[in-house]
Each structure stands twice: as structure tokens, then as C-alpha cells.
Design an enzyme around this catalytic site. Structure first.
Site: not given
Ligand SMILES: Cc1cc2nc3c(=O)[nH]c(=O)nc-3n(C[C@H](O)[C@H](O)[C@H](O)COP(=O)(O)OP(=O)(O)OC[C@H]3O[C@@H](n4cnc5c(N)ncnc54)[C@H](O)[C@@H]3O)c2cc1C
Length: 377
Positions: A125, A155-156, A276, A360
Site C-alpha cells: 500500500t 500502513w505496513i 427473548q 487485506e
Molecule cells: C491497520 C492496517 C494495517 C494494514 N496493513 C497493511 C500491510 O501490512 N501491508 C500493506 O501493503 N497494506 C496494509 N494495509 C492497507 C490495506 O490493505 C488497505 O487499507 C486496503 O487495501 C484498502 O485500501 P485503502 O485504505 O487505500 O482504501 P481505498 O482503496 O482508497 O478504498 C476506499 C473505499 O473504496 C472502495 N473501493 C475501491 N475500489 C473499489 C472498486 N473497484 N469497487 C468498489 N469499491 C471500491 C473500497 O472498498 C473502500 O471502501 C493496512 C491498513 C490498515 C488500516
């Protein structure tokens, strides 16, 4: 010895490990102190857990993935971070190396990974690149016999205690779409790490990482130039299975906690579990956990048969992470103020659970994967 005997022995060791290292008080202490889980890897290695799913040639017992998922579930029932760190070592360290590493890379890194002394973090990321992982901007450019890396990863998880970062880079000299993976030593010059404050998962620290003219020898390139995306995602089926299994463990723990509370808490002269509305809510929580567990079992069974069912992996990830959120949300409602107290494990489960429907690979992207495999529309 049969596979069932192996599984029984391994699960007994896991239970003993949890009783010794993951008592509720110790888990709470670690969460409050934000203590990373790396030190748990050595005792895990000593009981053979890290080598277990691998062949005898590397000291393993070929433990089927269906048994490993039970291990992951059991660890996470006591502490999510324990299941998570094991998953990181297996899915982002050992498996990519075994599938794509050179003999020299394996010799250098596998012993430490198997012995619980080493962690490799996944650095995919970037600030502008989340779900669209192929759009990474971090660049690797050839210099002499090696490479120079520039960019930023964010966010690694667990990077601070990692010896190497499994880093996906753009290699523009080989073509604009070319992506190449490197095992970047974390002590290389030009790497700057800062921790990111966040809501939960305190024992899995997250890092923002600047790569400023970082020299990386070609020996640390994983797989061919241009084949980086496949190398980084090669263990995806295992990491999805592990993530789903750990979520099931955490969800079961939250469901049990709420159930116990509903037996003990009295209002209007009776246990609240006798109302319930609460009784049925608890039944729904346990049902969601079981549905997710069965999905994980089916995924693991298919993996053990040598299949790679990407749509089932995505379904298991969605089912488990959404079951967990259902359970912690209603668990918090049932426990009310008692769950909201920092002394309660429920608030930790509730905080931690929020990550998994987007971490992930978000659940929206998982649904896209399923739609593609099933050719919808
Ligand atoms: C605590 C934590 C630990 C992490 N650990 C790691 C790690 O070890 N290594 C690493 O590389 N990354 C890591 N990450 C990053 C994580 O994998 C990303 O947060 C994740 O892949 C989503 O990316 P983003 O947060 O940039 O959201 P974005 O990609 O910006 O997405 C934002 C929103 O848009 C939606 N969206 C995006 N594209 C589409 C589409 N085509 N269709 C529909 N909806 C869509 C997404 O589902 C989300 O709801 C970590 C993140 C956190 C918060």
C-alpha cells in the site's frame, strides 16, 4: 501417525501455548502497552507450529491447511494478534520465498523465519494506492549491478520488527506496466519509518515508510523483473484462509463473552439472556460464526485438494469478517456499559474488528473477484 493424530497433538500444544502466553490479563496488558507480538514467534517455532504445514525436508509434518486453519482460529480465540503474526510469517515470508526465492535467498532467510527469529512485512500500500494495488508508484531503477528505490509505502504492519519488506515497485525502464518485487532489508540506508496512530489492533503496529534513494542489491529481487505482482500475491489463497480463520476465532470469542454476560447479568429480576430478544440475538451471533467457520473449512478442504478457488477464498473472507462485525456490534449492545469499559475484552474485539472488512483487500474488491469468477454479469 495419522493426520488426525497430528492435528490433535498440534491443537493440544496450541491450547497449552495459549494458557501459558495468552491469558486474558496478559492479552489486555499487551493491548494497553501496544506490545508487538513478535516475541511469541519463538515459542510458536519451538512447538513446531511455523514448520508444521511444510514438508519433512524443512522439518515440517505436511499438516493440512484444514488443520492450520483450526490452529489460526484457536490462537485468535485467545488473542487475534497471535494468529495474525503467524499468518504474516507464513503467507508473506515463507510461502513467497519457497515459491519464488533463489536458493541464496532461501538459505539467508528461511532458517530465521522457521525459527521465529525473523519477520518479513508486506509493503504494498502507498498513500495514493490502496485497492488498486497494480498502480503502485514506488520506483526501482537499475544502478550498476543493483537497484535504487524511491517512493513511499504506508500502513505496513509489523514493519518495525521486520528484517525485510516484501516491496512491490514499478520498474519503468522495463515498460510502464512492469512491476517487480524486492525483499528490501529494513536496515538499508534511505529507509525512514514512523508509526501510525490508529483505532485498534494495538499489538500489530503500522508504519509509514519513506524510501529515499534506497540501494538494493539484485540478489534481493524476488522473482523475475516484471513478475512482481504474481510473486507478492502468490500466497493470497493461504493468507485469505488464515485471515478468515482468525476472524472466526475472534468472533467466537466475542460471542462466548456476550453469552456468558447474558447468563450473569440480571435486570428486572432475571438474567438478561432470558429476554427473548437477547436470547435470539445470541443465537444469531453463534449461527453467523458457524456459517463462517464452515466456509473456512470448505476453503481449506479445497486447498488441501490442491485447488486454488479464488472465489471461495473471497467468500470466506467476506463471510468471516462480516460475521465478526455482526457479533461485536451486537455483543457490545448486549454488554452495554460493561462492554464499553476499557476493562472489557469486548471493546477490544469491537475496535479490532473494524479493520478486517477493508484490510487485506476490501470486501468490495472481494465481491468484484467473485463476480469475475462467476462471470456476473
Ligand atoms: C491497520 C492496517 C494495517 C494494514 N496493513 C497493511 C500491510 O501490512 N501491508 C500493506 O501493503 N497494506 C496494509 N494495509 C492497507 C490495506 O490493505 C488497505 O487499507 C486496503 O487495501 C484498502 O485500501 P485503502 O485504505 O487505500 O482504501 P481505498 O482503496 O482508497 O478504498 C476506499 C473505499 O473504496 C472502495 N473501493 C475501491 N475500489 C473499489 C472498486 N473497484 N469497487 C468498489 N469499491 C471500491 C473500497 O472498498 C473502500 O471502501 C493496512 C491498513 C490498515 C488500516
Amino acid at each position: 501417525m495419522t493426520t488426525a493424530d497430528d492435528e490433535q497433538l498440534v491443537l493440544q500444544s496450541v491450547d497449552a501455548f495459549c494458557e501459558r502466553h495468552l491469558t486474558p490479563a496478559e492479552v489486555q496488558r499487551r493491548d494497553e502497552a501496544h506490545t508487538p507480538a513478535n516475541d511469541l514467534l519463538v515459542p510458536m517455532a519451538e512447538m513446531g507450529l511455523i514448520r508444521a504445514p511444510f514438508p519433512e525436508a524443512v522439518g515440517g509434518i505436511d499438516l493440512p491447511w484444514s488443520s492450520m486453519c483450526k490452529v489460526q482460529e484457536r490462537l485468535s480465540y485467545s488473542a487475534y494478534f497471535a494468529g495474525s503474526i503467524l499468518n504474516r510469517v507464513l503467507s508473506f515470508g515463507i510461502m513467497p520465498l519457497m515459491a519464488h526465492g533463489t536458493e541464496a535467498q532461501k538459505d539467508a532467510l528461511l532458517p530465521g523465519l522457521f525459527d521465529g527469529q525473523r519477520v518479513i512485512a508486506l509493503a504494498l500500500t502507498e498513500p495514493d494506492v490502496g485497492s488498486d494495488a497494480r498502480a503502485v508508484k514506488t520506483r526501482a531503477v537499475r544502478k550498476g549491478d543493483g537497484w535504487v528505490l524511491n517512493g513511499r509505502k504506508t500502513w505496513i504492519s509489523d514493519a518495525g520488527g521486520a528484517s525485510h519488506l516484501l516491496t512491490l515497485c514499478r520498474t519503468p525502464e522495463e515498460g510502464e506496466r512492469s512491476l517487480t518485487a524486492f525483499l528490501v532489508p529494513t536496515d538499508a540506508p534511505g529507509i525512514a519509518m514512523t508509526t501510525l496512530p490508529k483505532v485498534g489492533n494495538n499489538c500489530m503496529p503500522s508504519y509509514d515508510i519513506g524510501l529515499d534513494d534506497v540501494p538494493v542489491a539484485d540478489e534481493w529481487r524476488l522473482a523475475d523483473v516484471g513478475k512482481g505482482f504474481a510473486a507478492v500475491t502468490s500466497a493470497l489463497i493461504y493468507s485469505r484462509a488464515s485471515q478468515a480463520a482468525t476472524n472466526v476465532g475472534l468472533a467466537q470469542s466475542a460471542a462466548d463473552l456476550a453469552t456468558q454476560y447474558a447468563r450473569e447479568r440480571h435486570q428486572f429480576g432475571r438474567a438478561i439472556g432470558e429476554f427473548q430478544v437477547i436470547k435470539h440475538r445470541l443465537v444469531d451471533m453463534h449461527t453467523e460464526v458457524m456459517k463462517a467457520r464452515l466456509m473456512v473449512r470448505e476453503l481449506a478442504r479445497r486447498i488441501d485438494m490442491g485447488e486454488e478457488p479464488l472465489e471461495i477464498a473471497a467468500m470466506a473472507k467476506i463471510t468471516a469478517t462480516e460475521a465478526l462485525q455482526f457479533v461485536v456490534n451486537h455483543g457490545m449492545q448486549i454488554m452495554a456499559s460493561a462492554g464499553y469499559s476499557m476493562d472489557s475484552a469486548m471493546q477490544r474485539h469491537w475496535r479490532d474488528a473494524r479493520l478486517f472488512t477493508f484490510g487485506e483487500g476490501s470486501n468490495e474488491i472481494q465481491r468484484e473477484i467473485i463476480a469475475k469468477v462467476l462471470r456476473i454479469p
